[in-house]
Design a protein around this motif. Structure first.
Motif, PDB file in Angstrom:
ATOM      1  N   ALA A  56      40.154  30.979  42.451  1.00  0.00           N
ATOM      2  CA  ALA A  56      40.253  32.481  43.276  1.00  0.00           C
ATOM      3  C   ALA A  56      41.322  33.218  43.088  1.00  0.00           C
ATOM      4  O   ALA A  56      41.375  34.485  42.443  1.00  0.00           O
ATOM      5  CB  ALA A  56      39.840  32.397  44.622  1.00  0.00           C
ATOM      6  N   LEU A  57      42.379  32.401  42.968  1.00  0.00           N
ATOM      7  CA  LEU A  57      43.638  33.102  42.809  1.00  0.00           C
ATOM      8  C   LEU A  57      43.907  33.415  41.283  1.00  0.00           C
ATOM      9  O   LEU A  57      44.431  34.314  40.917  1.00  0.00           O
ATOM     10  CB  LEU A  57      44.862  31.907  43.525  1.00  0.00           C
ATOM     11  N   ARG A  58      43.670  32.488  40.472  1.00  0.00           N
ATOM     12  CA  ARG A  58      43.948  32.812  38.932  1.00  0.00           C
ATOM     13  C   ARG A  58      42.846  33.937  38.520  1.00  0.00           C
ATOM     14  O   ARG A  58      43.362  34.530  37.678  1.00  0.00           O
ATOM     15  CB  ARG A  58      43.191  31.357  38.412  1.00  0.00           C
ATOM     16  N   ALA A  59      41.786  34.012  39.196  1.00  0.00           N
ATOM     17  CA  ALA A  59      40.848  35.249  38.701  1.00  0.00           C
ATOM     18  C   ALA A  59      41.569  36.621  39.203  1.00  0.00           C
ATOM     19  O   ALA A  59      41.484  37.362  38.310  1.00  0.00           O
ATOM     20  CB  ALA A  59      39.427  35.181  39.502  1.00  0.00           C
ATOM     21  N   LEU A  60      42.232  36.473  40.380  1.00  0.00           N
ATOM     22  CA  LEU A  60      42.821  37.918  40.652  1.00  0.00           C
ATOM     23  C   LEU A  60      44.155  38.076  39.493  1.00  0.00           C
ATOM     24  O   LEU A  60      44.218  39.209  39.278  1.00  0.00           O
ATOM     25  CB  LEU A  60      43.223  37.734  42.127  1.00  0.00           C
ATOM     26  N   VAL A  61      44.742  37.095  39.177  1.00  0.00           N
ATOM     27  CA  VAL A  61      45.877  37.237  38.427  1.00  0.00           C
ATOM     28  C   VAL A  61      45.281  37.769  36.893  1.00  0.00           C
ATOM     29  O   VAL A  61      45.719  38.684  36.520  1.00  0.00           O
ATOM     30  CB  VAL A  61      46.775  35.977  38.198  1.00  0.00           C
ATOM     31  N   ASP A  62      44.081  37.024  36.465  1.00  0.00           N
ATOM     32  CA  ASP A  62      43.728  37.538  35.091  1.00  0.00           C
ATOM     33  C   ASP A  62      43.096  38.757  35.238  1.00  0.00           C
ATOM     34  O   ASP A  62      43.340  39.541  34.176  1.00  0.00           O
ATOM     35  CB  ASP A  62      42.527  36.376  34.840  1.00  0.00           C
ATOM     36  N   ALA A  63      42.648  39.299  36.397  1.00  0.00           N
ATOM     37  CA  ALA A  63      42.201  40.714  36.589  1.00  0.00           C
ATOM     38  C   ALA A  63      43.295  41.548  36.761  1.00  0.00           C
ATOM     39  O   ALA A  63      43.029  42.819  36.612  1.00  0.00           O
ATOM     40  CB  ALA A  63      41.149  40.757  37.610  1.00  0.00           C
ATOM     41  N   GLY A  64      44.744  41.093  36.621  1.00  0.00           N
ATOM     42  CA  GLY A  64      45.536  42.023  37.084  1.00  0.00           C
ATOM     43  C   GLY A  64      45.731  42.568  38.447  1.00  0.00           C
ATOM     44  O   GLY A  64      46.772  43.649  38.691  1.00  0.00           O
ATOM     45  N   ASP A  65      44.997  42.003  39.276  1.00  0.00           N
ATOM     46  CA  ASP A  65      44.955  42.443  40.876  1.00  0.00           C
ATOM     47  C   ASP A  65      46.194  41.706  41.580  1.00  0.00           C
ATOM     48  O   ASP A  65      45.988  40.556  42.042  1.00  0.00           O
ATOM     49  CB  ASP A  65      43.708  42.115  41.510  1.00  0.00           C
ATOM     50  N   GLN A  66      47.457  42.334  41.738  1.00  0.00           N
ATOM     51  CA  GLN A  66      48.561  41.491  41.935  1.00  0.00           C
ATOM     52  C   GLN A  66      48.633  41.793  43.579  1.00  0.00           C
ATOM     53  O   GLN A  66      49.597  41.394  44.309  1.00  0.00           O
ATOM     54  CB  GLN A  66      49.633  42.091  41.342  1.00  0.00           C
ATOM     55  N   GLY A  67      47.817  42.732  44.150  1.00  0.00           N
ATOM     56  CA  GLY A  67      47.981  42.879  45.551  1.00  0.00           C
ATOM     57  C   GLY A  67      48.466  44.482  46.109  1.00  0.00           C
ATOM     58  O   GLY A  67      47.885  45.276  45.128  1.00  0.00           O
TER      59      GLY A  67
END
Length: 327
Positions: free
Chosen positions: A272-283
């Protein structure tokens, strides 16, 4: 549980039977009465029933400092040793007997025969599996876990526990019931530790290890959590805190660094965390992470810092640890 019950939700002012007049049963009955429900407290031990009002008064007093209001809350709780009488007309029976599987199974087997299929049968178990507790229940679709966290009348989160036989409508019903008593229902499938203890003891077991190995003192551990992790979690929870504090790429890098240093698979970067990083969703800095942010990052950071400063100032002024008189 019938479709009609699922659609109508918990009836305001309806009757709830609480089975077990020990510590948790006393709290639960008082809390339900405070929120306008007619509570019937049932136990085979008449001494527990006789002492209910004395034990419940300090609990009711947390809701109001008016003596008449406290008396009115206690007046909405009746007690009996007769289970058939107690469940008559109840829309829910909430079991709060000792945390022993055989005892709970016996209660649920009896309730299953006494109560019509539309009556919700709930358990306050803190550790036992719902499927085990209801093993001898015929009408399984009306069984639900409603687990309060001590002190239940103050802590607002309540676990809504379900298993593979629980219809989604009953989970939604449980959330609605929690809302009716000013609590927030957090749904979790049955598993060891459910949700809250699973999270809580993940931290505590690591703390126990730190103490065993002499890595940090009791006081330093508590100060570290109380003055850093604790206030942030209290305000926002772990995932929103991460969105507000650290970019997802940094969080992922830290997990891999800890994994390389320790070899502990629990630290390995999760999908789940890797998916956010891959999508560029940094917070908050990119406007999206676990959550989506509608305000610009500068405004979010300003509000974040204001909230945290206010809470830390309040905690400093309260001097909570000193007031507990511990050493």
């Amino acid at each position: 549980m019938t479709d009609t019950t699922a659609e109508t939700g918990p009836p305001p002012g309806g009757r709830i039977c609480i089975v077990g007049a020990g510590f948790m049963g006393c709290v639960i009955a008082t809390m339900y009465a405070h929120h306008g429900y007619e509570a019937v407290l049932c136990d085979l031990r008449s001494d527990l029933l006789d002492s209910f009002a004395e034990r419940a008064r300090p609990i009711a007093a947390t809701f109001s400092d008016d003596a008449a209001t406290v008396d009115a809350i206690l007046g909405r709780v009746t007690t009996t040793t007769e289970l058939p009488e107690a469940v008559e007309g109840a829309f829910m029976v909430h079991e709060a007997v000792q945390e022993a599987l055989e005892a709970k199974q016996a209660v649920f087997e009896t309730l299953d025969t006494l109560c019509p299929p539309e009556v919700v049968l709930a358990t306050n178990t803190s550790s036992l599996l719902l499927s085990d507790i209801a093993a001898r229940v015929t009408h399984r679709a009306r069984v639900l876990g409603i687990h309060y966290i001590t002190p239940a009348h103050i802590i607002r989160a309540v676990e809504i526990i379900h298993d593979e036989t629980t219809p989604p409508e009953l989970v939604a019903w449980g959330r609605a019931f929690a809302e009716s008593i000013d609590h927030v229902g957090v749904a979790t499938p049955e598993r060891p530790g459910f949700l809250i203890n699973k999270i809580q003891f993940a931290m505590l077991t690591e703390i126990y290890r730190l103490v065993d190995e002499g890595i940090a003192s009791r006081d330093d551990i508590d100060a570290a959590v109380r003055l850093s992790i604790g206030p942030r979690l209290a305000l926002w929870g772990p995932l929103l805190t991460e969105d507000l504090i650290v970019p997802k790429s940094t969080a992922l890098a830290v997990t891999y660094s800890l994994y390389r240093q320790t070899g502990d698979e629990n630290f390995k970067g999760r999908d789940a965390l890797r998916a956010l990083v891959d999508a560029g969703d940094q917070g908050a800095m990119t406007g999206k992470g676990w959550y989506t942010f509608d305000a610009p990052n500068a405004e979010v950071v300003e509000e974040r810092d204001r909230q945290l400063t206010d809470l830390l100032d309040w905690l400093r002024d309260r001097d909570a640890v000193t007031r507990l008189k511990v050493r």
